[in-house]
Design an enzyme around this catalytic site. Structure first.
Site, PDB file in Angstrom:
ATOM      1  N   LYS A  94       0.845  -1.198   0.000  1.00  0.00           N
ATOM      2  CA  LYS A  94       0.000   0.000   0.000  1.00  0.00           C
ATOM      3  C   LYS A  94       0.872   1.236   0.000  1.00  0.00           C
ATOM      4  CE  LYS A  94      -4.347   1.121   0.117  1.00  0.00           C
ATOM      5  NZ  LYS A  94      -5.424   0.423  -0.581  1.00  0.00           N
TER       6      LYS A  94
HETATM    7  P1  NAD Z   1     -12.717   8.050  -3.838  1.00  0.00           P
HETATM    8  O1  NAD Z   1     -11.701   8.999  -3.392  1.00  0.00           O
HETATM    9  O2  NAD Z   1     -12.978   7.871  -5.292  1.00  0.00           O
HETATM   10  O3  NAD Z   1     -14.140   8.407  -3.149  1.00  0.00           O
HETATM   11  C1  NAD Z   1     -14.324   8.503  -1.764  1.00  0.00           C
HETATM   12  C2  NAD Z   1     -15.749   8.954  -1.514  1.00  0.00           C
HETATM   13  O4  NAD Z   1     -16.027   8.883  -0.112  1.00  0.00           O
HETATM   14  C3  NAD Z   1     -16.017  10.414  -1.935  1.00  0.00           C
HETATM   15  O5  NAD Z   1     -17.336  10.500  -2.433  1.00  0.00           O
HETATM   16  C4  NAD Z   1     -15.906  11.168  -0.603  1.00  0.00           C
HETATM   17  O6  NAD Z   1     -16.626  12.377  -0.617  1.00  0.00           O
HETATM   18  C5  NAD Z   1     -16.531  10.158   0.325  1.00  0.00           C
HETATM   19  N1  NAD Z   1     -16.197  10.276   1.739  1.00  0.00           N
HETATM   20  C6  NAD Z   1     -14.974  10.383   2.317  1.00  0.00           C
HETATM   21  N2  NAD Z   1     -15.112  10.434   3.659  1.00  0.00           N
HETATM   22  C7  NAD Z   1     -16.446  10.356   3.916  1.00  0.00           C
HETATM   23  C8  NAD Z   1     -17.230  10.333   5.102  1.00  0.00           C
HETATM   24  N3  NAD Z   1     -16.671  10.414   6.305  1.00  0.00           N
HETATM   25  N4  NAD Z   1     -18.570  10.212   4.984  1.00  0.00           N
HETATM   26  C9  NAD Z   1     -19.167  10.133   3.782  1.00  0.00           C
HETATM   27  N5  NAD Z   1     -18.475  10.138   2.629  1.00  0.00           N
HETATM   28  C10 NAD Z   1     -17.128  10.239   2.696  1.00  0.00           C
HETATM   29  O7  NAD Z   1     -12.332   6.649  -3.153  1.00  0.00           O
HETATM   30  P2  NAD Z   1     -12.666   5.187  -3.691  1.00  0.00           P
HETATM   31  O8  NAD Z   1     -11.610   4.790  -4.645  1.00  0.00           O
HETATM   32  O9  NAD Z   1     -14.101   5.125  -4.064  1.00  0.00           O
HETATM   33  O10 NAD Z   1     -12.416   4.348  -2.361  1.00  0.00           O
HETATM   34  C11 NAD Z   1     -13.412   4.237  -1.360  1.00  0.00           C
HETATM   35  C12 NAD Z   1     -13.056   3.094  -0.430  1.00  0.00           C
HETATM   36  O11 NAD Z   1     -12.979   1.874  -1.182  1.00  0.00           O
HETATM   37  C13 NAD Z   1     -11.719   3.223   0.282  1.00  0.00           C
HETATM   38  O12 NAD Z   1     -11.836   2.668   1.570  1.00  0.00           O
HETATM   39  C14 NAD Z   1     -10.774   2.388  -0.551  1.00  0.00           C
HETATM   40  O13 NAD Z   1      -9.685   1.889   0.206  1.00  0.00           O
HETATM   41  C15 NAD Z   1     -11.711   1.264  -0.959  1.00  0.00           C
HETATM   42  N6  NAD Z   1     -11.300   0.554  -2.175  1.00  0.00           N
HETATM   43  C16 NAD Z   1     -11.100   1.239  -3.351  1.00  0.00           C
HETATM   44  C17 NAD Z   1     -10.738   0.530  -4.495  1.00  0.00           C
HETATM   45  C18 NAD Z   1     -10.593   1.198  -5.841  1.00  0.00           C
HETATM   46  O14 NAD Z   1     -10.450   0.476  -6.845  1.00  0.00           O
HETATM   47  N7  NAD Z   1     -10.665   2.510  -5.953  1.00  0.00           N
HETATM   48  C19 NAD Z   1     -10.536  -0.853  -4.425  1.00  0.00           C
HETATM   49  C20 NAD Z   1     -10.758  -1.511  -3.221  1.00  0.00           C
HETATM   50  C21 NAD Z   1     -11.145  -0.795  -2.101  1.00  0.00           C
END
Ligand code: NAD
Length: 399
Positions: A94
């Site tokens: 990571k």
């Molecule tokens: P991103 O940055 O694209 O989006 C994050 C979203 O969460 C945004 O809409 C933001 O406004 C919102 N957010 C942040 N804090 C918040 C809160 N306290 N309350 C409500 N909304 C909140 O991120 P992402 O890529 O969608 O990742 C989201 C989660 O999924 C993370 O935990 C990440 O580790 C996990 N994840 C992502 C991927 C990927 O392919 N992008 C893969 C596996 C896991």
């Protein structure tokens, strides 16, 4: 360490295996000092938790103000178990950059370019292959590619520089698959009969919402960092999705087709399925005591704390764990990485198909272990993953 006693006993891990998995293989930390927003010093991290099934170590790069070494190490550890559960030839890694996730793409470009420059040996050697995570997306992966000029050094790139169609939406697609399987196998329902609340409307949350809405699920609430919205009869996800296209991931508070809600209250709604798809640690003990959903599908990484998990288990609320529910992204990354090395071309349907097959197979394996052991889906997923890790470490003569 996220291994627990039941998992260790069922897998038959030796003390030596636990010593190996009990700490990170490698932790790198450094600061960016030049060309940073407002000239601030920016702390950066790269952690390899386990290289047993790698190199490469695979896991996304997170840009968020909360990023620190401890969190990055925990997320790298999750990646070890996720990659192993999915049977991928990757260790767990990571990356983390402690900066505001809502910076402009131009400001992120200077940060991510500085980051990639500092870890260039890890990238060029193939020891670490990054992908998007919270605060990063295809544009930032393109910024890394601009430094390495090698398609297999980074996944989640835009299509045209080796990104594959379907990668962008793969995590959300996988989450929707996991929710469908959970609905069928655990709640004995079809998602078209169920109501959902989804925290987070970024890459993962927005795509999961879209795939679920396409299957006629009723999504009563969604949120992003600036607010949450609610509509008893279901939100217009297409409209929200278009709004995200215009305003970005933090757009939900601008949506006019529902009632505004206090941020965090979306977790406590009376819905059938709750999908935390934002950040870690949001379902703590207190929240877990008040959750009214019948099932939780973890789209975010580590959205539930240890205490929160115990409460959910005591209350009989099933959880489809992160290493299963959100693994679609890394599975699609594997397809992209493999294609970059072989020169083969991938069609969107193929990406979806591989994600679907992998999530289906893992779900079945985990459900079977859960029936045999009467343990939770989380522990059962860890058992499936650790059995594979144990076999790999034995094969390498490590244990
Ligand atoms: P991103 O940055 O694209 O989006 C994050 C979203 O969460 C945004 O809409 C933001 O406004 C919102 N957010 C942040 N804090 C918040 C809160 N306290 N309350 C409500 N909304 C909140 O991120 P992402 O890529 O969608 O990742 C989201 C989660 O999924 C993370 O935990 C990440 O580790 C996990 N994840 C992502 C991927 C990927 O392919 N992008 C893969 C596996 C896991």
């Amino acid at each position: 360490m996220i291994l627990d006693e039941d998992v260790v006993r069922h897998v038959g891990f030796s003390g030596r295996a636990l010593d190996i998995l009990g700490k990170s293989d490698r932790e790198i930390k450094f600061q960016l000092r030049k060309h940073t927003p407002e000239g601030r010093i920016v702390d950066c991290y790269l952690v390899y938790h386990s290289t047993a099934r790698g190199p490469p170590c695979k896991g996304g790069i997170r840009i968020s103000s909360d990023v620190n070494l401890e969190e990055t190490a925990k997320l790298a550890e999750i990646m070890t178990y996720k990659n192993s559960l999915m049977g991928l030839p990757f260790g767990g890694g990571k990356g983390g950059i402690a900066a505001d996730s809502s910076l402009s793409p131009e400001k992120k470009e200077t940060l991510i370019s500085g980051y990639a420059h500092e870890i260039r040996e890890e990238l060029y050697s193939g020891a670490y292959v990054p992908a998007p995570d919270l605060g990063t997306g295809p544009r930032q992966m393109a910024d890394i590619f601009d430094i390495t000029h090698n398609r297999s050094t980074v996944t989640g790139k835009p299509v045209g520089i080796g990104g594959i169609p379907g990668r962008r939406e793969a995590t959300g697609f996988g989450v929707s698959m996991a929710a469908r399987l959970g609905a069928r196998e655990i709640l004995s329902s079809d998602i078209s009969d169920l109501t959902f609340a989804i925290q987070g409307f970024g890459n993962v949350g927005a795509w999961a919402s879209k795939f679920l809405a396409d299957r006629r699920a009723t999504i009563k609430a969604v949120s992003s960092i600036k607010g949450a919205v609610y509509e008893e009869d279901g939100l217009d996800i297409e409209e929200l999705y278009n709004l995200r296209g215009e305003l970005g991931d933090d757009c939900v508070n601008e949506y006019e087709g529902g009632e505004g809600m206090e941020l965090g209250s979306e977790l406590l709604l009376d819905v059938d399925v709750l999908i935390p798809a934002a950040t870690g640690g949001v379902i703590d003990k207190a929240v877990a005591e008040d959750i009214r959903a019948d099932m939780v599908v973890e789209a975010a990484n580590a959205p539930t704390t240890g205490d929160g998990d115990e409460v959910l288990e005591e209350r009989g609320i099933p959880v489809v764990p992160d290493i299963l529910a959100n693994a679609g992204g890394v599975v699609a990354s594997y397809v992209e990485w493999r294609g970059a090395r072989s020169g083969s071309k991938t069609r969107r349907e193929e990406t979806y198909q591989v994600v679907k097959e992998n999530i289906n197979e893992a779900f079945e394996e985990v459900s079977n272990i859960a029936s045999e052991t009467s343990l939770s889906m989380r522990k059962s997923a860890m058992i499936a993953s650790c059995r594979r890790l144990k076999e790999t470490m034995e094969g390498r003569g490590w244990v």
